[in-house]
Design an enzyme around this catalytic site. Structure first.
Site, PDB file in Angstrom:
ATOM      1  N   GLY A 179       3.901  57.531 -51.917  1.00  0.00           N
ATOM      2  CA  GLY A 179       4.013  56.903 -50.617  1.00  0.00           C
ATOM      3  C   GLY A 179       3.013  55.773 -50.471  1.00  0.00           C
TER       4      GLY A 179
ATOM      5  N   HIS B 230      -6.359  47.946 -57.683  1.00  0.00           N
ATOM      6  CA  HIS B 230      -7.341  48.631 -58.523  1.00  0.00           C
ATOM      7  C   HIS B 230      -7.968  47.612 -59.456  1.00  0.00           C
ATOM      8  CE1 HIS B 230      -6.133  52.460 -57.047  1.00  0.00           C
ATOM      9  NE2 HIS B 230      -4.987  52.507 -57.684  1.00  0.00           N
TER      10      HIS B 230
ATOM     11  N   GLY C  25      -4.870  60.210 -55.848  1.00  0.00           N
ATOM     12  CA  GLY C  25      -6.109  60.717 -55.269  1.00  0.00           C
ATOM     13  C   GLY C  25      -6.826  59.728 -54.392  1.00  0.00           C
TER      14      GLY C  25
ATOM     15  N   CYS D 176      -2.429  48.056 -48.004  1.00  0.00           N
ATOM     16  CA  CYS D 176      -1.819  49.106 -47.193  1.00  0.00           C
ATOM     17  C   CYS D 176      -1.123  48.569 -45.946  1.00  0.00           C
ATOM     18  CB  CYS D 176      -2.851  50.167 -46.809  1.00  0.00           C
ATOM     19  SG  CYS D 176      -3.465  51.098 -48.222  1.00  0.00           S
TER      20      CYS D 176
END
Length: 231
Positions: free
Chosen positions: A70, A76, A162, A180
């Site tokens: 999701g 990253h 995570g 996001c």
């Protein structure tokens, strides 16, 4: 307690994701112990199932990986600690909301080891820090920056993905996406906040605080409940 593993260098994203899914499957099958992997990736963007095309503002800047978790777009890269958590949620109470709350509070507790107050905002994903050194927002509320993203995917009641916590990444790399899907707030890191924290320092804090929220065979929930953005 889980097996902790540090992956040196920069971990290839596809290979690490495949290894993580294999480990989660083995945990579900009862042939492997729970595991937590601490690592860094080379610069890249990941797109969750809710990612919007317009939020990838620089599509040619870094590799983009579509992942089956999701959430929307996230970044990253070097200097960001990625914590992949393969935990048996089925054996820890089968309460997904409780599990996510524990993940959030674990990240907040680790940041508190460096006197950083991380907070959750209802309806706004990630862990946030108030920036009194920045001008207030137009509505008078304090400026806030995101310092961590938290999210999990479960398969057969075993988690993977995570947490990602910004220690000293190149914050300009976040400008290639709308992290996001949130446009009105920025991104920060421990070093950006003026703290001389290393990845090793954060790893020690994560290991020290983990048992508070994930005691052997269970969870230690709090009252925090909010949506999350998968890493």
């Amino acid at each position: 307690m889980p097996e902790w593993r540090h992956l040196p260098g920069l971990s290839d994203y596809r290979a690490t994701l495949a290894a993580m899914e294999d480990r989660a499957a083995a945990i579900a099958a009862g042939t492997a112990d729970e595991a937590i992997w601490l690592l860094e990736h080379p610069p890249l963007y990941t797109a969750g199932t809710s990612a919007k095309a317009q939020d990838l503002t620089q599509p040619d800047r870094f590799p983009v990986f579509d992942v089956g978790r999701g959430g929307q777009y996230t970044y990253h890269g070097p200097g960001q600690r990625v914590i992949y958590c393969m935990l048996n949620v089925g054996a820890r109470g089968r309460d997904v909301h409780c599990f996510v709350r524990a993940m959030e509070n674990w990240a907040i507790a680790a940041l508190a080891e460096f006197n950083v107050r991380g907070e959750i905002r209802p309806g706004r994903v990630g862990v946030w820090v108030v920036r009194p050194d920045r001008p207030a927002n137009a509505d008078g509320t304090p400026a806030e920056d995101k310092i961590a993203a938290i999210g999990v995917k479960l398969r057969r009641w075993v988690s993977f993905h995570g947490i990602s916590i910004n220690v000293e990444p190149d914050l300009s790399h976040f400008s290639g996406i709308v992290p996001c899907g949130i446009r009105d707030h920025g991104v920060t890191s421990l070093v950006d906040l003026g703290l001389p924290v290393t990845l090793a320092d954060l790893d020690a804090a994560l290991m020290a605080t983990f048992p508070r929220f994930f005691p052997d065979g269970g969870l230690a929930p709090s009252g925090i409940d909010s949506p999350t953005c998968a890493v």
